[in-house]
Scaffold this motif. Structure first.
Motif, mmCIF file in Angstrom:
data_model
loop_
_atom_site.group_PDB
_atom_site.id
_atom_site.type_symbol
_atom_site.label_atom_id
_atom_site.label_comp_id
_atom_site.label_asym_id
_atom_site.label_seq_id
_atom_site.Cartn_x
_atom_site.Cartn_y
_atom_site.Cartn_z
ATOM 1 N N MET A 27 -26.963 -28.599 -37.789
ATOM 2 C CA MET A 27 -26.750 -28.681 -36.341
ATOM 3 C C MET A 27 -27.930 -29.469 -35.642
ATOM 4 N N VAL A 28 -29.148 -28.884 -35.946
ATOM 5 C CA VAL A 28 -30.097 -29.520 -35.257
ATOM 6 C C VAL A 28 -30.474 -31.029 -35.941
ATOM 7 N N TRP A 29 -30.352 -31.367 -37.227
ATOM 8 C CA TRP A 29 -30.417 -32.377 -37.892
ATOM 9 C C TRP A 29 -29.287 -33.584 -37.328
ATOM 10 N N ASN A 30 -28.236 -33.125 -37.194
ATOM 11 C CA ASN A 30 -27.019 -34.246 -36.498
ATOM 12 C C ASN A 30 -26.771 -33.956 -35.118
ATOM 13 N N ALA A 31 -27.459 -33.230 -34.311
ATOM 14 C CA ALA A 31 -27.051 -33.124 -33.096
ATOM 15 C C ALA A 31 -27.542 -34.224 -32.177
ATOM 16 N N HIS A 72 -14.404 -30.831 -30.032
ATOM 17 C CA HIS A 72 -13.342 -31.733 -29.529
ATOM 18 C C HIS A 72 -12.479 -32.503 -30.850
ATOM 19 N N GLY A 73 -12.083 -31.858 -31.940
ATOM 20 C CA GLY A 73 -11.273 -32.257 -32.884
ATOM 21 C C GLY A 73 -11.926 -33.097 -33.796
ATOM 22 N N ARG A 74 -13.052 -33.444 -33.700
ATOM 23 C CA ARG A 74 -14.041 -34.479 -34.631
ATOM 24 C C ARG A 74 -14.360 -33.729 -35.952
ATOM 25 N N PHE A 75 -13.444 -33.175 -36.741
ATOM 26 C CA PHE A 75 -13.700 -32.496 -37.715
ATOM 27 C C PHE A 75 -13.778 -33.339 -39.123
ATOM 28 N N ASP A 76 -13.727 -34.623 -38.896
ATOM 29 C CA ASP A 76 -14.053 -35.427 -40.280
ATOM 30 C C ASP A 76 -15.482 -35.697 -40.353
ATOM 31 N N GLN A 77 -16.240 -35.380 -39.620
ATOM 32 C CA GLN A 77 -17.670 -35.315 -39.716
ATOM 33 C C GLN A 77 -18.191 -34.271 -40.663
ATOM 34 N N MET A 78 -18.935 -35.152 -41.679
ATOM 35 C CA MET A 78 -19.263 -34.313 -43.112
ATOM 36 C C MET A 78 -20.056 -32.906 -42.732
ATOM 37 N N TRP A 79 -21.153 -33.192 -41.771
ATOM 38 C CA TRP A 79 -21.935 -31.839 -41.388
ATOM 39 C C TRP A 79 -21.194 -30.814 -40.641
#
Length: 197
Positions: free
Chosen positions: A193-197, A68-75
């Motif tokens: 993906m699993v760590w930050n889901a 949803h456009g939240r590409f500012d997250q580092m992971w």
């Protein structure tokens, strides 16, 4: 999570399961069949790499829609960057597979024996030629050497064959290395993906 997000997640995971598994298997099995000099199998693995490589774009597409456009997250940025790097490496693997198929086919064509220029005469044809010659008697020492009569037709020594898979040795090493790196990239993305889901 909305039903649309659930659908996107289902598609994202479905493409990951059904595209990445066969893609990784095809790229990692390629060096073995290059070493065995089986161009037909390598050609099939090249086709599988192309098809499943294109299907991996669905993973990227549905993952980007799910963000949803939240590409500012580092992971998330790291995962997408690693995914693009993996796709570029897969292009190199696919190119090397094609080059290996071509080199194996050329080496296979060179290994095949050339057709004989003239068939050797049969014993009956040789006897008929001697009879037609008038049965001339040669004095001892005037005819061919005794050893030459028993030697038979001489054939040139065959050229030494290159070891199987040797023509594409460079491609074999590069495909093995790059496919291992790509598999490692998939694992890093999975952990992120699993760590930050």
């Amino acid at each position: 999570m909305s039903s649309a997000d659930r659908l996107l997640l289902f598609l994202h995971l479905g493409f990951a399961i059904f595209a990445l598994g066969p893609l990784t298997a095809a790229t990692m099995a390629t060096p073995r069949y290059i070493r065995r000099a089986q161009p037909g199998v390598v050609r099939y693995l090249n086709r599988a790499t192309r098809v499943y490589g294109l299907l991996t774009l669905g993973i990227f597409l549905f993952g980007a829609l799910l963000a949803h456009g939240r590409f500012d997250q580092m992971w998330l940025s790291a995962s997408m960057t690693l995914f693009i790097v993996a796709l570029v490496l897969l292009f190199i693997v696919e190119r090397d597979q094609r080059k290996a198929v071509h080199k194996l086919e050329v080496a296979d064509a060179e290994r095949r024996p050339a057709p004989a220029a003239a068939a050797p005469q049969s014993a009956a044809e040789t006897a008929a030629a001697e009879t037609a010659g008038g049965g001339a008697v040669t004095a001892p020492g005037e005819g061919p050497a005794a050893g030459a009569a028993d030697a038979g037709p001489t054939t040139p020594e065959p050229a030494p064959r290159a070891p199987l898979g040797e023509p594409a040795k460079v491609e074999t090493g590069r495909i093995a290395t790059i496919s291992g790196v790509v598999a490692l990239i998939w694992l890093v993305i999975l952990v992120l993906m699993v760590w930050n889901a």
